[in-house]
Scaffold this motif. Structure first.
Motif, PDB file in Angstrom:
ATOM      1  N   GLY A   1       0.813  -1.206   0.000  1.00  0.00           N
ATOM      2  CA  GLY A   1       0.000   0.000   0.000  1.00  0.00           C
ATOM      3  C   GLY A   1       0.848   1.257   0.000  1.00  0.00           C
ATOM      4  N   LEU A   2       1.942   1.244   0.769  1.00  0.00           N
ATOM      5  CA  LEU A   2       2.832   2.401   0.788  1.00  0.00           C
ATOM      6  C   LEU A   2       3.519   2.561  -0.562  1.00  0.00           C
ATOM      7  CD1 LEU A   2       4.295   4.737   2.134  1.00  0.00           C
ATOM      8  CD2 LEU A   2       5.972   3.097   3.007  1.00  0.00           C
TER       9      LEU A   2
ATOM     10  N   LEU B   1       3.468   6.010  -3.186  1.00  0.00           N
ATOM     11  CA  LEU B   1       4.660   6.745  -3.584  1.00  0.00           C
ATOM     12  C   LEU B   1       4.829   6.850  -5.099  1.00  0.00           C
ATOM     13  CD1 LEU B   1       7.214   5.419  -0.957  1.00  0.00           C
ATOM     14  CD2 LEU B   1       6.134   7.671  -1.039  1.00  0.00           C
ATOM     15  N   GLU B   2       3.951   6.210  -5.847  1.00  0.00           N
ATOM     16  CA  GLU B   2       4.052   6.282  -7.308  1.00  0.00           C
ATOM     17  C   GLU B   2       3.871   7.729  -7.771  1.00  0.00           C
ATOM     18  OE1 GLU B   2       1.291   3.566  -9.005  1.00  0.00           O
ATOM     19  OE2 GLU B   2       2.281   1.788  -8.166  1.00  0.00           O
ATOM     20  N   GLY B   3       4.777   8.177  -8.620  1.00  0.00           N
ATOM     21  CA  GLY B   3       4.697   9.531  -9.150  1.00  0.00           C
ATOM     22  C   GLY B   3       5.405  10.580  -8.311  1.00  0.00           C
TER      23      GLY B   3
ATOM     24  N   GLU C   1      -2.085  21.982  -5.202  1.00  0.00           N
ATOM     25  CA  GLU C   1      -2.356  20.671  -5.798  1.00  0.00           C
ATOM     26  C   GLU C   1      -1.372  19.614  -5.302  1.00  0.00           C
ATOM     27  OE1 GLU C   1      -2.583  20.965 -10.027  1.00  0.00           O
ATOM     28  OE2 GLU C   1      -4.512  22.037  -9.989  1.00  0.00           O
ATOM     29  N   THR C   2      -0.113  20.024  -5.087  1.00  0.00           N
ATOM     30  CA  THR C   2       0.876  19.067  -4.593  1.00  0.00           C
ATOM     31  C   THR C   2       0.543  18.623  -3.182  1.00  0.00           C
ATOM     32  OG1 THR C   2       2.587  20.049  -5.990  1.00  0.00           O
ATOM     33  CG2 THR C   2       3.337  18.694  -4.138  1.00  0.00           C
ATOM     34  N   TRP C   3       0.211  19.549  -2.312  1.00  0.00           N
ATOM     35  CA  TRP C   3      -0.119  19.170  -0.937  1.00  0.00           C
ATOM     36  C   TRP C   3      -1.411  18.373  -0.857  1.00  0.00           C
ATOM     37  CZ3 TRP C   3       1.391  24.364   1.873  1.00  0.00           C
ATOM     38  CH2 TRP C   3       2.789  24.396   2.014  1.00  0.00           C
TER      39      TRP C   3
ATOM     40  N   PRO D   1      -3.080  11.548   1.043  1.00  0.00           N
ATOM     41  CA  PRO D   1      -3.135  10.120   1.412  1.00  0.00           C
ATOM     42  C   PRO D   1      -1.844   9.618   2.054  1.00  0.00           C
ATOM     43  CG  PRO D   1      -4.118  10.449  -0.741  1.00  0.00           C
ATOM     44  CD  PRO D   1      -3.485  11.759  -0.362  1.00  0.00           C
ATOM     45  N   LEU D   2      -0.705  10.073   1.561  1.00  0.00           N
ATOM     46  CA  LEU D   2       0.563   9.655   2.151  1.00  0.00           C
ATOM     47  C   LEU D   2       0.721  10.223   3.553  1.00  0.00           C
ATOM     48  CD1 LEU D   2       3.347   8.322   2.019  1.00  0.00           C
ATOM     49  CD2 LEU D   2       4.196  10.421   0.932  1.00  0.00           C
TER      50      LEU D   2
END
Length: 207
Positions: free
Chosen positions: A115-116, A120-122, A175-177, A182-183
């Motif tokens: 799941g982690l 982290l993808e992208g 948008e980044t934050w 989810p992370l």
């Protein structure tokens, strides 16, 4: 939002990192960097909470040989950890802790899973990594690259350009934050805050 003089100043302070240069250009820095950073913080505060504008002077308490002035400018928040850094070359937006303390590191390694990896993808992971094996893990352990992480700060970065003079920085940070939400929630659930620092008792002074 940021004029071309913002990145010009950062380039120049990197070349002439002296009290004389800074004193001569203090007002210029205030107009080109401090004021726009405060405006950026205000635009983000309603959604993300208060943000602190970084001071131009470096804290050299533990690095007395470091240059006296920062060659970037930015915003930081502690809970959850977030940052915006503008250098002469790029605007970088990050989220998550740069480094875990011992308790966080133990909890993180116990929670690492598929799941982690998907979360982290992208993202670019900026935190330092061990070069050897983490204690208690074998070379064939699943997700070994993640287990080697000393923290979990992720970031996105864009080269500087004319877009800095528009409202685009606000949009990209926001948008980044949001994308990091989810992370950050995973970190809050599985890793938690750093352990409180317990001050060492002072030795008794003979009477």
């Amino acid at each position: 939002m940021f004029t071309a003089d913002a990145t010009a100043f950062l380039s120049e302070i990197a070349d002439d990192n002296t009290p004389a240069f800074f004193a001569a250009h203090r007002d210029r820095r205030t107009a080109a960097l401090d004021a726009p950073m405060r405006a950026l913080a205000a635009a983000l505060a309603e959604e993300f909470g208060p943000l602190r504008v970084l001071r131009p002077q470096r804290n050299r308490r533990f690095r007395p040989d470091a240059p006296p002035y920062r060659t970037d400018a930015g915003l930081v928040a502690a809970d959850p950890p977030r940052a915006v850094l503008l250098s002469a070359a790029a605007l970088t937006v990050s989220a998550g802790p740069w480094r875990f303390d011992a308790g966080q590191r133990t909890r993180f390694r116990a929670a690492v899973d598929d799941g982690l990896a998907a979360l982290l993808e992208g993202w670019t992971v900026a935190s330092p990594r061990l070069t050897g094996l983490p204690r208690g893990f074998r070379a064939d352990a699943p997700h070994l690259a993640l287990l080697r992480l000393g923290g979990l700060q992720v970031e996105r970065s864009w080269p500087v350009g004319e877009w800095l003079g528009t409202d685009e920085p606000v949009r990209r940070v926001r948008e980044t934050w949001r994308a990091a939400g989810p992370l950050l929630r995973w970190l809050d659930r599985h890793v938690g805050p750093a352990d409180p620092v317990v001050p060492r008792p002072r030795p008794a002074v003979p009477g």
